[in-house]
Design a protein around this motif. Structure first.
Motif, PDB file in Angstrom:
ATOM      1  N   ASN A 519       0.223  -1.332   0.620  1.00  0.00           N
ATOM      2  CA  ASN A 519       0.011   0.143  -0.030  1.00  0.00           C
ATOM      3  C   ASN A 519       0.479   1.124   0.241  1.00  0.00           C
ATOM      4  OD1 ASN A 519      -2.535  -0.637  -0.541  1.00  0.00           O
ATOM      5  ND2 ASN A 519      -2.843  -0.871   2.221  1.00  0.00           N
ATOM      6  N   PRO A 520       1.766   1.406   0.939  1.00  0.00           N
ATOM      7  CA  PRO A 520       2.723   2.731   0.890  1.00  0.00           C
ATOM      8  C   PRO A 520       3.035   2.640  -0.481  1.00  0.00           C
ATOM      9  CG  PRO A 520       3.194   1.612   2.733  1.00  0.00           C
ATOM     10  CD  PRO A 520       2.801   0.631   2.133  1.00  0.00           C
ATOM     11  N   ILE A 521       3.437   1.418  -1.256  1.00  0.00           N
ATOM     12  CA  ILE A 521       4.346   2.080  -2.524  1.00  0.00           C
ATOM     13  C   ILE A 521       2.887   2.401  -3.693  1.00  0.00           C
ATOM     14  CG2 ILE A 521       5.432   1.175  -4.724  1.00  0.00           C
ATOM     15  CD1 ILE A 521       7.346  -0.258  -2.679  1.00  0.00           C
ATOM     16  N   TYR A 522       1.660   1.521  -3.254  1.00  0.00           N
ATOM     17  CA  TYR A 522       1.535   2.081  -4.306  1.00  0.00           C
ATOM     18  C   TYR A 522       0.926   3.245  -4.098  1.00  0.00           C
ATOM     19  CZ  TYR A 522      -3.501   1.491  -7.135  1.00  0.00           C
ATOM     20  OH  TYR A 522      -4.367   2.250  -7.777  1.00  0.00           O
ATOM     21  N   MET A 523       0.028   3.866  -2.745  1.00  0.00           N
ATOM     22  CA  MET A 523       0.710   5.161  -2.523  1.00  0.00           C
ATOM     23  C   MET A 523       1.206   6.648  -3.436  1.00  0.00           C
ATOM     24  SD  MET A 523      -2.919   5.063  -1.495  1.00  0.00           S
ATOM     25  CE  MET A 523      -3.272   7.176  -1.104  1.00  0.00           C
ATOM     26  N   MET A 524       2.397   5.804  -3.302  1.00  0.00           N
ATOM     27  CA  MET A 524       3.170   6.866  -3.529  1.00  0.00           C
ATOM     28  C   MET A 524       3.108   7.217  -4.919  1.00  0.00           C
ATOM     29  SD  MET A 524       7.627   6.766  -2.143  1.00  0.00           S
ATOM     30  CE  MET A 524       7.846   7.333  -3.445  1.00  0.00           C
ATOM     31  N   VAL A 525       2.629   6.576  -5.608  1.00  0.00           N
ATOM     32  CA  VAL A 525       2.430   6.763  -6.697  1.00  0.00           C
ATOM     33  C   VAL A 525       1.117   8.015  -7.442  1.00  0.00           C
ATOM     34  CG1 VAL A 525       0.995   5.837  -9.772  1.00  0.00           C
ATOM     35  CG2 VAL A 525       2.358   4.406  -7.727  1.00  0.00           C
ATOM     36  N   LEU A 526       0.892   7.879  -6.427  1.00  0.00           N
ATOM     37  CA  LEU A 526      -0.612   9.488  -6.908  1.00  0.00           C
ATOM     38  C   LEU A 526      -0.133  10.553  -6.082  1.00  0.00           C
ATOM     39  CD1 LEU A 526      -3.100   7.398  -5.375  1.00  0.00           C
ATOM     40  CD2 LEU A 526      -2.996   7.705  -7.639  1.00  0.00           C
ATOM     41  N   ARG A 527       1.290  10.594  -5.240  1.00  0.00           N
ATOM     42  CA  ARG A 527       2.265  12.017  -5.205  1.00  0.00           C
ATOM     43  C   ARG A 527       2.860  11.969  -5.776  1.00  0.00           C
ATOM     44  NH1 ARG A 527       0.259  12.914   0.077  1.00  0.00           N
ATOM     45  NH2 ARG A 527       1.682  15.270  -0.125  1.00  0.00           N
ATOM     46  N   THR A 528       3.324  11.023  -6.511  1.00  0.00           N
ATOM     47  CA  THR A 528       4.320  11.653  -7.764  1.00  0.00           C
ATOM     48  C   THR A 528       4.122  12.376  -8.889  1.00  0.00           C
ATOM     49  OG1 THR A 528       4.632   9.133  -8.430  1.00  0.00           O
ATOM     50  CG2 THR A 528       6.047  10.658  -5.776  1.00  0.00           C
ATOM     51  N   VAL A 529       2.968  12.819  -9.335  1.00  0.00           N
ATOM     52  CA  VAL A 529       2.376  12.975 -10.041  1.00  0.00           C
ATOM     53  C   VAL A 529       1.655  14.213  -9.984  1.00  0.00           C
ATOM     54  CG1 VAL A 529       2.477  10.903 -12.072  1.00  0.00           C
ATOM     55  CG2 VAL A 529       1.033  11.373 -10.818  1.00  0.00           C
TER      56      VAL A 529
END
Length: 628
Positions: A519-529
């Motif tokens: 979950n943490p890595i998946y949520m990072m995608v939403l915060r780096t774009v």
């Protein structure tokens, strides 16, 4: 007449409820994952039945990613222009048809034949012309063996076509289902409904492996042959092939049943917040309005520039590449963990499927859930996520290291493994006319294993006193270096079965630790774009994961497994499936490839964390809305 009109409105009212849609979609996704995991659980059985190599079966298991990858862009574009529930229903029907197509080889081709001294394929030592001479070559030119080889190729093509069709059918399931729930559940309820959706569907893989454990106990041709034909075999016999097609029939029926309700859901419905009000209009997002004004050609023209701009972002690129590495590990486990357990620890296909379904998959689900709780309670920032992920993934990699030493070397096999692999050893059965590629393992009284009774030089046998359809012992075996000169059916006992459960628990615990970072890595995608590119970024993320991980990884792991084979089953000079592996090489290459992919993923995360520390633009901490 009034009563009739009220009854006609009931189905519309029933299928106008977003809660029912969530339930139906959860069941469809559960069934889709049940099918995928069941097919992977039975892949080694299909290998044995049709003579596929691990590379071929690995490629076959990942072919459904091709159709999905090619069509996902078009599905994303047409999402706001079509009847999404109906398209999901059509996709479910296509998946049901593809599962049905996969069973066709069982019904179209002759029954499974195995080497035996009791049936039409005698496997005792008979003094005659050598089986590899001109007579055998003539038989290969026009006999049943050549037909079986060509059948094997046709079976692979048929199954490959079915897998491609399944990929096409699965394309609209997640994009259309999630967007439909998000549109009509209301902003407050959508996250809860999507969480419920995934909570239900996560049981699909566990049910798939448990289904495999159940049906693989049944003989493959139980519907074609009499009971006497296969009473010689048990699920622990190396020649046993379970009823792999039964689970596909069950999956096909379940997919068809769960697809039917989608044809009754409306194209649009009221938002849940409007259900009790007077406003009957449906929600139309500004983004959808813009999509409707643009043409497909404009979208395709914009696609390369958007893709390049996204890939030039070092944060997004390193994050997705790390996800691809971890997905490759999961693909290798899902496709070949059964085979690894069977050959390393003498587990049957039934036992390995049961352990994976009951131990490994639930541990992954628990890890993902705990990872989500950690995200919520700890409020991990964007900078903290890579550090947290590197720690848990490094720990999971270290947990795999002991498995390299939890195994034993291959059993000594006469004519295959040292010290019995010298050509001089073949003298004792050189006049036996042993069939090429004959595979009916026996264990000699000298503790050495032989590929077949013929290769052991056995000229006679004794039937089992309690079951006349089974052989109790082979006698007068000229190659057995023992006074008894006997051999019993099956592999020689392994010294490693007691390690099966410890290894399974170790792998499962390592998976649980690794899945904390999901979950943490998946949520990072939403915060780096940028916010306006989130939907596009998620689509590209899954496309790259399919192209770089889920599609090639099973074939790569299959090649690693094939490279450790020391004896291939052959028919008419053609190489079929592997009969014997070098266990040490198999263990080191299978686990080593897994560890290599995981290490590469950790390196990408370390680079990402270093880059984030040096970039103020992405120093995003926990906001008022909550953690990531």
């Amino acid at each position: 007449m009034e009563l009739y009109s009220k009854d006609m409105k009931k189905p519309k009212r029933l299928f106008g409820n977003i809660k029912l849609f969530v339930l139906c979609h959860a069941l469809l996704q559960l069934t889709q994952l049940l099918y995928s995991s069941y097919f992977k659980s039975s892949i080694t059985t299909i290998e044995r039945r049709y003579g596929f190599s691990s590379t071929s079966s690995g490629t076959l298991s990942s072919l459904h990613e091709v159709g999905n990858t090619i069509l996902i862009v078009f599905v994303s574009y047409f999402g706001s222009r079509v009847n999404r529930p109906r398209f999901i229903g059509v996709g479910g029907v296509l998946m049901a048809v593809s599962a049905l197509m996969l069973t066709l080889p069982h019904f179209l081709y002759p029954p499974y034949e195995f080497d035996s001294v009791l049936h039409d394929r005698p496997d005792l030592c008979r003094a005659a012309a050598n089986a590899s001479g001109p007579a055998a070559a003539a038989a290969c030119g026009a006999g049943q063996e050549a037909l079986r080889i060509s059948d094997s190729h046709r079976v692979w093509l048929l199954m490959g076509g079915a897998q491609l069709l399944f990929g096409v059918g699965s394309v609209p399931i997640q994009p259309y289902g999630l967007s439909y729930i998000d549109d009509y559940a209301g902003a407050a309820n959508a996250p809860l409904y999507i969480a419920i959706l995934f909570s239900v569907s996560v049981f699909g893989p566990a049910f798939g492996y448990l289904l495999g454990s159940a049906v693989l106990r049944v003989y493959v041709d139980v519907d074609k042959t009499g009971s006497a034909t296969h009473q010689e075999l048990t699920p622990y016999d190396p020649r046993w092939v379970g009823a792999w097609w039964m689970g596909l029939l069950v999956s096909s029926c379940c997919l068809a049943l769960t697809s039917i309700p989608y044809f009754f859901f409306p194209r649009s419905m009221r938002q849940q917040s409007q259900m009790n009000g007077t406003d009957a209009t449906t929600r139309l997002e500004p983004e959808e309005t813009k999509k409707q004004k643009s043409s497909l050609l404009d979208f395709l023209k914009m696609f390369p520039s958007l893709l390049v701009r996204l890939l030039l972002s070092p944060f997004f690129l390193m994050l997705v590449l790390s996800q691809c590495c971890f997905s490759a590990v999961i693909a290798g486990l899902a496709t070949f963990l059964n085979k690894f357990l069977e050959h390393q620890y003498s587990a049957s296909a039934v036992e390995s499927s049961l352990l994976i379904g009951a131990v490994n998959l639930p541990s992954l689900a628990v890890g993902i859930l705990v990872g989500g709780i950690i995200m919520k309670r700890a409020g991990l920032s964007l900078k903290a996520i890579p550090r947290f992920s590197v720690v848990v993934l490094s720990l999971s990699a270290l947990l795999l290291v002991p498995v390299f030493f939890m195994g034993c070397s291959s059993q000594d096999v006469f004519g295959v493994n040292p010290p019995h692999a010298t050509p001089a050893g073949a003298v004792c059965y050189s006049n036996c006319s042993c069939p090429e590629g004959g595979y009916n393992p026996v264990c000699g009284s000298d503790g050495v294993e032989y590929v077949s009774p013929c290769n052991a030089g056995c000229t006679n046998f004794t039937r089992h006193p309690n079951n006349t359809y089974k052989v109790q012992v082979y006698t007068s075996c000229s190659c057995v270096a023992d006074l008894q000169a006997q051999a019993v059916p099956g592999h020689c006992p392994s010294s490693c079965p007691h390690l099966l459960l410890p290894v399974m628990l170790t792998i499962s615990f390592a998976g649980l630790i690794a899945s904390l970072s999901h979950n943490p890595i998946y949520m990072m995608v939403l915060r780096t774009v940028p916010p306006e590119e989130k939907s596009f970024a998620i689509g590209i993320q899954f496309m790259l994961m399919r192209v770089l991980a889920w599609l090639p990884a099973p074939a790569l792991f299959g090649m690693a497994i094939d490279s450790s084979c020391v004896w291939w089953k052959r028919k008419c000079g053609s190489k079929l499936s592997c009969g014997y592996y070098d266990n040490n090489t198999l263990r080191n290459r299978y686990l080593g490839l897994m560890l290599a992919f995981k290490s590469m993923g950790i390196v990408f995360l370390v680079m990402l964390g270093w880059k984030l520390r040096r970039t103020r633009e992405y120093s995003l901490e926990k906001t008022e809305e909550g953690p990531l």
